[in-house]
Design an enzyme around this catalytic site. Sequence first.
Site, PDB file in Angstrom:
ATOM      1  N   LYS A  12      -2.351  -1.249  -3.706  1.00  0.00           N
ATOM      2  CA  LYS A  12      -3.148  -0.205  -3.825  1.00  0.00           C
ATOM      3  C   LYS A  12      -2.470   1.009  -3.847  1.00  0.00           C
ATOM      4  O   LYS A  12      -1.223   1.105  -2.953  1.00  0.00           O
ATOM      5  CB  LYS A  12      -3.766  -0.349  -2.457  1.00  0.00           C
ATOM      6  CG  LYS A  12      -4.577   0.735  -2.151  1.00  0.00           C
ATOM      7  CD  LYS A  12      -5.255   0.604  -0.795  1.00  0.00           C
ATOM      8  CE  LYS A  12      -6.062   2.036  -0.527  1.00  0.00           C
ATOM      9  NZ  LYS A  12      -6.473   2.241   0.825  1.00  0.00           N
ATOM     10  N   LYS A  18       0.902  -1.221  -0.208  1.00  0.00           N
ATOM     11  CA  LYS A  18      -0.063  -0.075  -0.009  1.00  0.00           C
ATOM     12  C   LYS A  18       0.820   1.338   0.078  1.00  0.00           C
ATOM     13  O   LYS A  18       1.907   1.358   0.917  1.00  0.00           O
ATOM     14  CB  LYS A  18      -0.761   0.193   1.373  1.00  0.00           C
ATOM     15  CG  LYS A  18      -1.851   1.110   1.261  1.00  0.00           C
ATOM     16  CD  LYS A  18      -2.909   1.141   2.440  1.00  0.00           C
ATOM     17  CE  LYS A  18      -3.458   2.554   2.561  1.00  0.00           C
ATOM     18  NZ  LYS A  18      -4.329   2.334   3.545  1.00  0.00           N
TER      19      LYS A  18
END
Length: 325
Positions: free
Chosen positions: A248, A195
Amino acid sequence: MDLHFFRGRRLRRTPELRALVRETHLHPGSLILPLFVEEGEGLRKPVDSMPGVVRTSPDEVIREGRAAAELGLGGVIVFGIPARKDPEGTGAWADDGIVQEGVRALKAECPDLLVMTDVCLCEYTSHGHCGLLDGEAILNDPTLDLLARTAVSHARAGADIVAPSDMMDGRVLAIREALDGAGFRETPILSYAAKYASAFYGPFRDAADSTPSFGDRRGYQMDPANAAEAIREVWADLEQGADLLMVKPALAYLDIIHRVKVETGVPLAAYHVSGEYAQIMAAARLGWLDEAAAMTEALLSIRRAGADLVVSYWALEFARRYHGG
Ligand code: PBG
């Protein structure tokens, strides 16, 4: 004259030929819909920076749940907006917390719908950071126990999968041990393993009221410049017991999606995040892009890069069109 050079156009001539040789398929079953649940009753508040996205109370979220189930989505992922925040983020693991209420409502109304939960503290902390603080420093290890408690309370409320998004080191192991100890050995962990500290989370932070009150998240989320580090992150999470992985954001990180899939072979999700969604929606509203075509191309690209699942604010919209609606 007989020309034997490659004639790619032969297979592009008709819709039937194109369908025959299509390599990537996009299906509602590979899409996960994010849901924002807020305390209250009868609430459906549009999120300004994300056209088509609403914050709903638990009694209303079941409408999205029913649509997701009827349209055959892979599942939903629940985020909570609590009425009160405090420095520890106690609302995250309260058994009557907002995510827990939302999950119970969804599972009661749609038992066959796969319900995931986002495990993080930033929506519940008054300072908006994803962990406990000492002054302005994030305390990694003391945060692990709070994340673990949060995951267990989500599982107790009925979550089918828990998805930690905080980026503290060691959280997957802490969550795995806590789930096992509480009798949730069968609850899988979807780790937001890679992330990035991204500018594309802006609209989400408006939606979830989770903008940090000082500083930023670069001390725990990844540097957008790094790819090899993503591979170290995903192996660390797999060693700790992650069952599925997430990258992400998605469109700005297609290379990471591809590498993680090729190097691990693990079921992989990618999160097409709020800012990635907002930029296409904004251009479409200005008449500068065709929304449906851009949506399909964006989602398809993420699948083609190697994601099995795509978390997307378009999940319902895509599924409606897929089913001819
Ligand atoms: C919580 C979390 C965030 C997102 C998902 N989980 C925000 C953040 O890290 O600041 C962003 C999702 C999106 O932008 O759509 N940590």
